[in-house]
Design a protein around this motif. Sequence first.
Motif, PDB file in Angstrom:
ATOM      1  N   SER A 235       0.822   6.579  -7.143  1.00  0.00           N
ATOM      2  CA  SER A 235      -0.126   5.400  -6.742  1.00  0.00           C
ATOM      3  C   SER A 235       0.356   4.823  -7.764  1.00  0.00           C
ATOM      4  N   MET A 236       1.314   4.611  -7.910  1.00  0.00           N
ATOM      5  CA  MET A 236       2.375   3.036  -8.050  1.00  0.00           C
ATOM      6  C   MET A 236       3.444   2.668  -7.279  1.00  0.00           C
ATOM      7  N   ASN A 237       3.663   3.913  -5.986  1.00  0.00           N
ATOM      8  CA  ASN A 237       3.980   3.447  -5.093  1.00  0.00           C
ATOM      9  C   ASN A 237       4.314   2.578  -3.710  1.00  0.00           C
ATOM     10  N   ILE A 238       2.541   3.733  -3.512  1.00  0.00           N
ATOM     11  CA  ILE A 238       2.084   3.179  -2.489  1.00  0.00           C
ATOM     12  C   ILE A 238       1.302   1.190  -2.188  1.00  0.00           C
ATOM     13  N   PRO A 239       1.473   0.834  -3.381  1.00  0.00           N
ATOM     14  CA  PRO A 239       0.487  -0.684  -3.356  1.00  0.00           C
ATOM     15  C   PRO A 239       2.322  -1.722  -2.685  1.00  0.00           C
ATOM     16  N   ALA A 240       3.319  -1.143  -3.388  1.00  0.00           N
ATOM     17  CA  ALA A 240       4.599  -1.326  -3.019  1.00  0.00           C
ATOM     18  C   ALA A 240       4.719  -1.372  -1.599  1.00  0.00           C
ATOM     19  N   LEU A 241       3.987  -0.869  -0.523  1.00  0.00           N
ATOM     20  CA  LEU A 241       4.735  -0.531   0.659  1.00  0.00           C
ATOM     21  C   LEU A 241       3.899  -1.175   0.952  1.00  0.00           C
ATOM     22  N   VAL A 242       2.188  -1.086   1.277  1.00  0.00           N
ATOM     23  CA  VAL A 242       1.411  -1.717   1.482  1.00  0.00           C
ATOM     24  C   VAL A 242       0.570  -3.026   1.067  1.00  0.00           C
ATOM     25  N   GLY A 243      -0.152  -3.701   2.047  1.00  0.00           N
ATOM     26  CA  GLY A 243      -0.746  -4.316   1.222  1.00  0.00           C
ATOM     27  C   GLY A 243      -1.471  -5.021   1.716  1.00  0.00           C
ATOM     28  N   LYS A 244      -2.767  -6.136   2.107  1.00  0.00           N
ATOM     29  CA  LYS A 244      -3.403  -6.770   2.280  1.00  0.00           C
ATOM     30  C   LYS A 244      -3.664  -7.543   3.982  1.00  0.00           C
ATOM     31  N   GLY A 245      -4.129  -6.845   4.556  1.00  0.00           N
ATOM     32  CA  GLY A 245      -3.991  -7.346   5.747  1.00  0.00           C
ATOM     33  C   GLY A 245      -2.882  -6.235   7.074  1.00  0.00           C
ATOM     34  N   CYS A 246      -2.856  -4.491   5.649  1.00  0.00           N
ATOM     35  CA  CYS A 246      -2.361  -3.416   6.465  1.00  0.00           C
ATOM     36  C   CYS A 246      -3.526  -2.577   6.657  1.00  0.00           C
ATOM     37  N   LEU A 247      -3.524  -1.568   7.136  1.00  0.00           N
ATOM     38  CA  LEU A 247      -4.620  -0.137   7.351  1.00  0.00           C
ATOM     39  C   LEU A 247      -3.877   1.392   6.971  1.00  0.00           C
ATOM     40  N   ILE A 248      -4.145   2.177   6.144  1.00  0.00           N
ATOM     41  CA  ILE A 248      -3.865   3.469   5.693  1.00  0.00           C
ATOM     42  C   ILE A 248      -5.037   4.138   6.355  1.00  0.00           C
ATOM     43  N   LEU A 249      -4.526   4.725   7.080  1.00  0.00           N
ATOM     44  CA  LEU A 249      -5.405   6.267   7.197  1.00  0.00           C
ATOM     45  C   LEU A 249      -4.777   7.779   6.417  1.00  0.00           C
ATOM     46  N   SER A 250      -6.236   7.433   5.684  1.00  0.00           N
ATOM     47  CA  SER A 250      -5.826   8.759   5.316  1.00  0.00           C
ATOM     48  C   SER A 250      -6.550  10.021   5.369  1.00  0.00           C
TER      49      SER A 250
END
Length: 552
Positions: A235-250
Amino acid sequence: MANPSAVCNGHLHYHQKQNNLLKSGISKKNGITKGIKKNGVSNGSLSKKAFIEHFEQAPMYVAVLTFVGFGVGTIFGYLRDFMRAWGLEKRNVATEREQQKDFVPLYQDFENFYTRNLYMRIRDNWNRPICSVPGPQFDLMERVTDDYNWTFRFTGRTIKNVINMGSYNYLGFAETDANALKTVAKELQKYGTGICSTRQEMGTLDKHVELEKLVARFLGVEDAMVFGMGFATNSMNIPALVGKGCLILSDELNHTSLVLGARLSGATIRIFKHNNIQSLENLLKDAIIYGQPRSRRAWRKIIILVEGIYSMEGSIVRLPEIVSLKRKYKAYLYLDEAHSIGAVGATGRGVVEYFGMNPDDVDVLMGTFTKSFGAAGGYIAGKKDLVDFLRTHSHSAVYATSMCPPVAEQIIRAMKCLMGLDGTTQGLQRVQKLGKNTRYFRRRLHEMGFIVYGNDDSPVVPLLLYMPGKIGAFARRMLEKSIGVVVVGFPATPITESRARFCVSAAHTREMLDTVLNALDELGDFLHLKYSRYSKSAHPELYEESRFELED
């Protein structure tokens, strides 16, 4: 062109790959035979690893009776709410004060309806406090209720030697043996219990450095970073790797920690069907073709979030196919090995080893120490550039207290045991015994006629109960036989798929497993839980294959 064989009996899936397939994927233009089939959707198959998973659907009458059960419970719930409103029954739930009626409500009666009227009826089956190490057996504090599970009181008695089928103690490292914990006790004397600082301030010890080097060596990657909390590792590291303008496929069944990390990141999130390669590829195609909404600009990053073993389904990620898609569409892959590290693979190195793949095929390797290692915390591993970036930008590194030294030493002890660095083969023996216990337990359940989800090599074993009334009855009857189980229902699972979730351990003896299986056989007949309609033959029927093309 590859020509893997595949067989299917109902929802039993088996894939045997040919030797000409590469360990980390297939060569350009190779055909991929669809193998697994879940809910009518076929997926590709790349690995040489035999892949057997079960997702049998219940008979129609079971689904109907399940909805009827929830319907009856709902009707009585509304009746009891009516009685509470008129003072005919005591109201135990939190309510708004009269002075606050004009404010935004803190408590939504309708949203809490399920908790008040359905969950409370079987609440005694959760949050039971234990008073011993959560090994293959534990001691349970006895408690009773005088107000239908609204409150509990302890009797002062202890239920001894309950067989533990619920803890994630996969390799049996949750133990109290003095010789095994000798080094942990030594570190406790040397460092104490706490750090009282973050990693970026004064919270990095030589123990952390030693552990991170060992984790990187164990996984076969360049570097690793450890964190004090497994949930926060996601929960605390994913926000460091991606942000606005990125796409997460979950994946639709990803753990809450992955879901929370994705939401906190501010990235766009799109969900693909569980372990469904075609669904994932369709999303990747759309992402490449259409880009970001409105602007149609290319995404800054596309990252795929998956788990090694899914903790509610017992299924294993289809890693070779996902890696092939990742390469084809130039996406990143984030693999959560919380339940799979230590639990699968010839030497316990997780699903990467399980499929015979290269760790470099995965961009971000994540795992926790809370299960197979009998400790706490988690790790992120991969390229040194990735780990160095997280040392600076991770919220856990900046704000969270560091892992305490005795916990770090427990992880080092367990990991060295797995690697054989303690001079013994005990770690390898534990991994092998876990595999044997898992396959034996699953096979016996199938032979008895239960519907069991997941992969045959997964130590997470969901046994389907379906009807809400059977959740409480199952857990209570099992406890009467001195067997502790975890039962799960809506909203943690689909409304028609309530289940008991067993976690098999290397610490379980064959006698313990047989005791549990005999109790399940008897209880399955008593509660009519043996819903499986398929033959127990070891020779399932062939089904017609189809194929589709993937390019690297």
